[in-house]
Motif scaffolding. Structure first.
Motif, PDB file in Angstrom:
ATOM      1  N   GLU A   3      56.321  -6.029  21.030  1.00 16.98           N
ATOM      2  CA  GLU A   3      57.653  -6.161  21.627  1.00 16.98           C
ATOM      3  C   GLU A   3      57.972  -4.922  22.468  1.00 16.98           C
ATOM      4  O   GLU A   3      58.831  -4.123  22.084  1.00 16.98           O
ATOM      5  CB  GLU A   3      58.716  -6.342  20.534  1.00 16.98           C
ATOM      6  CG  GLU A   3      58.582  -7.614  19.737  1.00 16.98           C
ATOM      7  CD  GLU A   3      59.148  -8.819  20.444  1.00 16.98           C
ATOM      8  OE1 GLU A   3      60.078  -8.659  21.258  1.00 16.98           O
ATOM      9  OE2 GLU A   3      58.646  -9.920  20.194  1.00 16.98           O
ATOM     10  N   PRO A  38      59.360  -8.932  26.785  1.00 12.68           N
ATOM     11  CA  PRO A  38      60.352  -9.965  26.460  1.00 12.68           C
ATOM     12  C   PRO A  38      61.701  -9.796  27.163  1.00 12.68           C
ATOM     13  O   PRO A  38      62.250 -10.772  27.676  1.00 12.68           O
ATOM     14  CB  PRO A  38      60.488  -9.871  24.938  1.00 12.68           C
ATOM     15  CG  PRO A  38      59.154  -9.354  24.486  1.00 12.68           C
ATOM     16  CD  PRO A  38      58.724  -8.399  25.569  1.00 12.68           C
ATOM     17  N   GLN A  39      62.252  -8.598  27.205  1.00  9.55           N
ATOM     18  CA  GLN A  39      63.553  -8.405  27.848  1.00  9.55           C
ATOM     19  C   GLN A  39      63.470  -8.639  29.354  1.00  9.55           C
ATOM     20  O   GLN A  39      64.407  -9.179  29.950  1.00  9.55           O
ATOM     21  CB  GLN A  39      64.090  -7.002  27.571  1.00  9.55           C
ATOM     22  CG  GLN A  39      64.496  -6.788  26.127  1.00  9.55           C
ATOM     23  CD  GLN A  39      64.844  -5.344  25.862  1.00  9.55           C
ATOM     24  OE1 GLN A  39      64.077  -4.445  26.204  1.00  9.55           O
ATOM     25  NE2 GLN A  39      66.005  -5.125  25.260  1.00  9.55           N
ATOM     26  N   GLU A  42      63.131 -12.481  29.920  1.00 10.33           N
ATOM     27  CA  GLU A  42      64.415 -13.156  29.761  1.00 10.33           C
ATOM     28  C   GLU A  42      65.335 -12.861  30.940  1.00 10.33           C
ATOM     29  O   GLU A  42      66.027 -13.756  31.441  1.00 10.33           O
ATOM     30  CB  GLU A  42      65.087 -12.732  28.448  1.00 10.33           C
ATOM     31  CG  GLU A  42      66.421 -13.393  28.214  1.00 10.33           C
ATOM     32  CD  GLU A  42      66.377 -14.919  28.250  1.00 10.33           C
ATOM     33  OE1 GLU A  42      67.349 -15.519  28.768  1.00 10.33           O
ATOM     34  OE2 GLU A  42      65.395 -15.514  27.796  1.00 10.33           O
ATOM     35  N   VAL A  45      64.157 -14.970  33.944  1.00 15.79           N
ATOM     36  CA  VAL A  45      64.492 -16.387  33.796  1.00 15.79           C
ATOM     37  C   VAL A  45      65.989 -16.625  33.967  1.00 15.79           C
ATOM     38  O   VAL A  45      66.404 -17.595  34.593  1.00 15.79           O
ATOM     39  CB  VAL A  45      63.997 -16.918  32.425  1.00 15.79           C
ATOM     40  CG1 VAL A  45      64.575 -18.279  32.115  1.00 15.79           C
ATOM     41  CG2 VAL A  45      62.480 -16.968  32.404  1.00 15.79           C
ATOM     42  N   SER A  46      66.812 -15.733  33.440  1.00 10.70           N
ATOM     43  CA  SER A  46      68.256 -15.965  33.467  1.00 10.70           C
ATOM     44  C   SER A  46      68.942 -15.393  34.706  1.00 10.70           C
ATOM     45  O   SER A  46      70.115 -15.680  34.934  1.00 10.70           O
ATOM     46  CB  SER A  46      68.904 -15.400  32.200  1.00 10.70           C
ATOM     47  OG  SER A  46      68.733 -14.001  32.128  1.00 10.70           O
ATOM     48  N   LEU A  79      54.902 -17.297  31.687  1.00  7.72           N
ATOM     49  CA  LEU A  79      56.355 -17.447  31.614  1.00  7.72           C
ATOM     50  C   LEU A  79      56.703 -18.897  31.949  1.00  7.72           C
ATOM     51  O   LEU A  79      57.079 -19.225  33.075  1.00  7.72           O
ATOM     52  CB  LEU A  79      57.059 -16.469  32.561  1.00  7.72           C
ATOM     53  CG  LEU A  79      58.576 -16.367  32.418  1.00  7.72           C
ATOM     54  CD1 LEU A  79      58.987 -16.012  30.997  1.00  7.72           C
ATOM     55  CD2 LEU A  79      59.130 -15.338  33.390  1.00  7.72           C
ATOM     56  N   LYS A  81      59.133 -20.832  31.511  1.00  7.45           N
ATOM     57  CA  LYS A  81      60.474 -21.140  32.011  1.00  7.45           C
ATOM     58  C   LYS A  81      60.715 -20.643  33.437  1.00  7.45           C
ATOM     59  O   LYS A  81      61.777 -20.883  33.998  1.00  7.45           O
ATOM     60  CB  LYS A  81      61.531 -20.523  31.097  1.00  7.45           C
ATOM     61  CG  LYS A  81      61.548 -21.100  29.708  1.00  7.45           C
ATOM     62  CD  LYS A  81      62.608 -20.406  28.874  1.00  7.45           C
ATOM     63  CE  LYS A  81      62.605 -20.888  27.449  1.00  7.45           C
ATOM     64  NZ  LYS A  81      63.593 -20.143  26.645  1.00  7.45           N
TER      65      LYS A  81
END
Length: 142
Positions: A3, A38-39, A42, A45-46, A79, A81
């Motif tokens: 992570e 991970p951060q 995300e 994607v967002s 990834l 998404k």
């Protein structure tokens, strides 16, 4: 590490960006590693930003045996998404555009072909040609 932590400023910049541009660059050592944090993944994607993938002009040692479409499939693999608006590539580097167009569409993208290579035949992007190809893409409506 399992992570790895993202730099908070990078996460904020992704969230505030108008465009997220992936490539050109060494696929497995420069482009894809960001998708493994991970951060960052995300945030990518967002993010409300539009997304552009600029493909390389030739395979490198780390991507020998991969097709141009395989490069795009790797984005989806790491990834799932990820949605992309445009994929920019040089027609000569792409060859048959159909598989690349299908791979771009699988990411939600439209394939844009433009002459972006230097004229001496080496697999390098011409900065002026790449800039000229980016102008209509970056100004395109959603």
């Amino acid at each position: 590490p399992d992570e790895p932590q993202a730099c908070p400023e990078a996460v904020d910049a992704i969230g505030a960006a108008d465009w997220l541009i992936f490539g050109p660059g060494s696929w497995y050592t420069s482009v894809l590693p960001h998708l493994l944090v991970p951060q960052l993944a995300e945030a990518i994607v967002s993010s409300p930003a539009r997304r552009l993938v600029t493909l390389n002009l030739a395979a490198e040692k780390e991507t020998l045996g991969l097709s141009v479409a395989d490069h795009l499939a790797a984005l989806r693999w790491y990834l799932p998404k990820l949605k992309v608006d445009h994929v920019l590539a040089d027609a000569k580097a792409v060859g048959d555009p159909e598989p690349v167009e299908r791979a771009a569409e699988s990411l939600g993208a439209r394939l844009v072909l433009a002459p972006v290579a230097v004229i001496d035949g080496t697999p390098r992007h011409d900065p002026a040609a790449l800039g000229a190809a980016l102008v209509p893409v970056l100004g395109a409506d959603r």
